[in-house]
Design an enzyme around this catalytic site. Structure first.
Site, PDB file in Angstrom:
ATOM      1  N   ARG A 228       0.821  -1.201   0.000  1.00 56.67           N
ATOM      2  CA  ARG A 228       0.000   0.000   0.000  1.00 56.67           C
ATOM      3  C   ARG A 228       0.860   1.258   0.000  1.00 56.67           C
ATOM      4  O   ARG A 228       0.366   2.369  -0.012  1.00 56.67           O
ATOM      5  CB  ARG A 228      -0.913   0.008   1.225  1.00 56.67           C
ATOM      6  CG  ARG A 228      -2.130  -0.858   1.050  1.00 56.67           C
ATOM      7  CD  ARG A 228      -3.227  -0.333   1.937  1.00 56.67           C
ATOM      8  NE  ARG A 228      -4.456  -1.073   1.718  1.00 56.67           N
ATOM      9  CZ  ARG A 228      -5.580  -0.769   2.312  1.00 56.67           C
ATOM     10  NH1 ARG A 228      -5.657   0.239   3.129  1.00 56.67           N
ATOM     11  NH2 ARG A 228      -6.667  -1.473   2.073  1.00 56.67           N
TER      12      ARG A 228
ATOM     13  N   SER B  79      -9.455  -3.706   6.083  1.00 63.21           N
ATOM     14  CA  SER B  79     -10.078  -3.139   4.886  1.00 63.21           C
ATOM     15  C   SER B  79      -9.555  -3.751   3.594  1.00 63.21           C
ATOM     16  O   SER B  79     -10.169  -3.580   2.541  1.00 63.21           O
ATOM     17  CB  SER B  79      -9.866  -1.622   4.849  1.00 63.21           C
ATOM     18  OG  SER B  79      -8.481  -1.318   4.750  1.00 63.21           O
ATOM     19  N   ASP B  80      -8.421  -4.456   3.662  1.00 63.90           N
ATOM     20  CA  ASP B  80      -7.845  -5.023   2.448  1.00 63.90           C
ATOM     21  C   ASP B  80      -7.238  -6.395   2.741  1.00 63.90           C
ATOM     22  O   ASP B  80      -6.074  -6.638   2.462  1.00 63.90           O
ATOM     23  CB  ASP B  80      -6.783  -4.078   1.870  1.00 63.90           C
ATOM     24  CG  ASP B  80      -6.323  -4.498   0.478  1.00 63.90           C
ATOM     25  OD1 ASP B  80      -7.103  -5.167  -0.226  1.00 63.90           O
ATOM     26  OD2 ASP B  80      -5.197  -4.149   0.093  1.00 63.90           O
ATOM     27  N   LEU B  81      -8.056  -7.286   3.276  1.00 64.50           N
ATOM     28  CA  LEU B  81      -7.570  -8.631   3.579  1.00 64.50           C
ATOM     29  C   LEU B  81      -7.345  -9.381   2.266  1.00 64.50           C
ATOM     30  O   LEU B  81      -8.286  -9.620   1.503  1.00 64.50           O
ATOM     31  CB  LEU B  81      -8.584  -9.378   4.444  1.00 64.50           C
ATOM     32  CG  LEU B  81      -8.114 -10.731   4.972  1.00 64.50           C
ATOM     33  CD1 LEU B  81      -6.944 -10.572   5.926  1.00 64.50           C
ATOM     34  CD2 LEU B  81      -9.265 -11.461   5.672  1.00 64.50           C
TER      35      LEU B  81
ATOM     36  N   ASN C 172      -1.319  -9.872   2.419  1.00 57.82           N
ATOM     37  CA  ASN C 172      -1.298  -9.333   3.779  1.00 57.82           C
ATOM     38  C   ASN C 172      -1.390 -10.412   4.855  1.00 57.82           C
ATOM     39  O   ASN C 172      -1.526 -10.106   6.038  1.00 57.82           O
ATOM     40  CB  ASN C 172      -2.433  -8.321   3.961  1.00 57.82           C
ATOM     41  CG  ASN C 172      -2.198  -7.062   3.156  1.00 57.82           C
ATOM     42  OD1 ASN C 172      -1.056  -6.723   2.859  1.00 57.82           O
ATOM     43  ND2 ASN C 172      -3.264  -6.376   2.774  1.00 57.82           N
TER      44      ASN C 172
END
Length: 236
Positions: free
Chosen positions: A45, A166-168, A172
């Site tokens: 990110r 929010s961004d699994l 990650n």
């Protein structure tokens, strides 16, 4: 709660680890390069640098924007208040999750600089030793060696504590050499009341990321049986 230190009228240092002599230079990759402590770079990110220093092993991540807006604004965010900046929020959440003994990186500190009402920021966390992200493991045809049930149990542990990621995705989630599952990158994440809707949304997002990578890479494959094993672990 991160300690806030005003370095100048425009620059603020945030400290979660109060035992380390953190300074603004710690967020500058060239400083670590001059110390022969810069060991690698990456992307997620944000732009990422890996540090192996006398003080420990760290990861620097500079916050960047995504999507269409990144075409004309790569790294500036509207400044409203210190406690609403990306690094303060992420450090604060990481501190809470460490207190809950969740498998996440230990927070070190953050830095942001405000100019003309917008800020740029960086985050510093400890490296997870001897770990690879799930994407790399699957891409190297080792998905059969992954303990999918354990990954499901770990994600459920986060959800039981109200942690919304929010961004699994498969980038990650990390697995170390002891087969312990870790979760990283908590930008724009939060602790909220447990709810089946957002929990299921998290699971769906993870599945979409696996399917997306499967379509992009011929040697990236997760069987339906493996995914069902993950779901069984999640459901307990």
């Amino acid at each position: 709660m991160p300690q806030t230190i005003k370095i100048s009228p425009n620059t603020t240092l945030l400290k979660s680890n109060l035992t380390l002599p953190i300074s603004t230079s710690w967020f500058d990759p060239s400083f670590w390069q001059s110390q022969h402590a810069l060991t690698g770079t990456g992307n997620g990110r944000g732009a990422v640098w890996f540090i192996n220093s006398e003080f420990g092993q760290f990861v620097i991540r500079r916050y960047r924007r995504g999507g269409f807006i990144a075409k004309f604004n790569k790294s500036r965010f509207l400044f409203v208040d210190c406690k609403k900046t990306r690094p303060w929020l992420e450090l604060n959440l990481l501190e809470k999750m460490n207190e809950l003994s969740l498998p996440v990186p230990k927070p070190i500190g953050g830095l942001f600089t405000v100019q003309f009402g917008f800020y740029q920021a960086s985050l510093l966390t400890e490296t997870i030793p001897n770990a690879r992200d799930l994407f790399d493991i699957i891409k190297e045809n080792q998905s059969k060696d992954v303990d999918w049930s354990n990954i499901g149990r770990v994600i459920k542990q986060f959800h039981n504590n109200g942690i919304y990621h929010s961004d699994l995705n498969c980038h990650n989630i990390m697995i170390d050499n002891q087969q312990k599952t870790w979760v990283i990158d908590f930008d724009k994440c939060e602790q909220r009341s447990p709810n089946k809707d957002w929990m299921q949304s998290n699971i769906n997002r993870l599945k979409r990321s696996i399917d997306k990578e499967s379509n992009k890479h011929a040697n990236f494959y997760v069987s339906e049986e493996q995914w069902q094993t993950f779901l069984e672990g999640y459901r307990g």
